[in-house]
Design a protein around this motif. Sequence first.
Motif, PDB file in Angstrom:
ATOM      1  N   UNK A 163      85.260  43.649  33.776  1.00  0.00           N
ATOM      2  CA  UNK A 163      85.560  42.483  34.621  1.00  0.00           C
ATOM      3  C   UNK A 163      85.378  42.825  36.095  1.00  0.00           C
ATOM      4  N   UNK A 164      84.779  41.904  36.806  1.00  0.00           N
ATOM      5  CA  UNK A 164      84.728  41.972  38.270  1.00  0.00           C
ATOM      6  C   UNK A 164      85.821  41.039  38.769  1.00  0.00           C
ATOM      7  N   UNK A 165      86.846  41.638  39.355  1.00  0.00           N
ATOM      8  CA  UNK A 165      88.097  40.964  39.728  1.00  0.00           C
ATOM      9  C   UNK A 165      88.155  40.802  41.241  1.00  0.00           C
ATOM     10  N   UNK A 166      88.425  39.579  41.717  1.00  0.00           N
ATOM     11  CA  UNK A 166      88.586  39.333  43.150  1.00  0.00           C
ATOM     12  C   UNK A 166      89.919  38.645  43.381  1.00  0.00           C
ATOM     13  N   UNK A 167      90.717  39.191  44.286  1.00  0.00           N
ATOM     14  CA  UNK A 167      92.041  38.659  44.615  1.00  0.00           C
ATOM     15  C   UNK A 167      91.944  37.796  45.862  1.00  0.00           C
ATOM     16  N   UNK A 169      80.592  41.255  30.098  1.00  0.00           N
ATOM     17  CA  UNK A 169      81.134  41.338  31.457  1.00  0.00           C
ATOM     18  C   UNK A 169      81.639  39.964  31.895  1.00  0.00           C
ATOM     19  N   UNK A 170      82.703  39.999  32.684  1.00  0.00           N
ATOM     20  CA  UNK A 170      83.411  38.793  33.107  1.00  0.00           C
ATOM     21  C   UNK A 170      83.601  38.800  34.617  1.00  0.00           C
ATOM     22  N   UNK A 171      83.692  37.609  35.180  1.00  0.00           N
ATOM     23  CA  UNK A 171      84.068  37.442  36.586  1.00  0.00           C
ATOM     24  C   UNK A 171      85.410  36.736  36.621  1.00  0.00           C
ATOM     25  N   UNK A 172      86.336  37.262  37.426  1.00  0.00           N
ATOM     26  CA  UNK A 172      87.630  36.599  37.563  1.00  0.00           C
ATOM     27  C   UNK A 172      87.980  36.440  39.029  1.00  0.00           C
ATOM     28  N   UNK A 173      88.630  35.350  39.300  1.00  0.00           N
ATOM     29  CA  UNK A 173      89.175  35.084  40.628  1.00  0.00           C
ATOM     30  C   UNK A 173      90.661  34.797  40.441  1.00  0.00           C
ATOM     31  N   UNK A 174      91.470  35.673  41.003  1.00  0.00           N
ATOM     32  CA  UNK A 174      92.921  35.540  40.934  1.00  0.00           C
ATOM     33  C   UNK A 174      93.386  35.017  42.287  1.00  0.00           C
TER      34      UNK A 174
END
Length: 190
Positions: free
Chosen positions: A78-82, A173-178
């Motif tokens: 996962x590509x995680x962006x806060x 693979x996943x993209x997430x926006x928290x």
Amino acid sequence: PADEPGGERSMRPLGYEGSRALRLQATPGARSCWAQLVPLDVEVQPHLVDVYLKEIRAGADTLAAWQAQRRLGLPWRERYTKHARIDLGDGIAGSAPVPMDMDLVRRAGSQLQVLRDGRPLAGQAVELLGGAMPFGVWRRSDEAGMLALGPLPPGQWLARAVDLRPRADVPGEWDSRFVTLAFEIKPPVR
């Protein structure tokens, strides 16, 4: 922080607390502060993915995509962006969006709007956590990305949401926006 819609000023660094926490001070009169961190690549162990998806109230499409990925034996990457925001005003008249890839915006009439890339995000699960509440309250955004806050008691609140999407170009693979929004509901004036 922003003093007015579109007006941005940098926060003033006050120094470090310990080795990892930077203390910042908002500009006097600012109505909100925000930060979008650089993306971070993580790999989640398969036995924890189901817990993660339950925790964020992932939708049926996300759950189905994970089950298909699991059957192929692919790891969860996962590509995680806060994205974090604090509203400093009372929010009665609402607030303006800020320049982040994902945002939670307080709107007039005790509503919240979920935005992704500046556009309304429909069907997004959002948890509301109150300082005096023993558990969170979940709501889901409508077609305009709006959700009613309802009659929340006065106090400090945190709204949080995770938009999670499989990458079409890279299987597994996943993209997430928290995103989080901290705000306060003032007691009624008597």
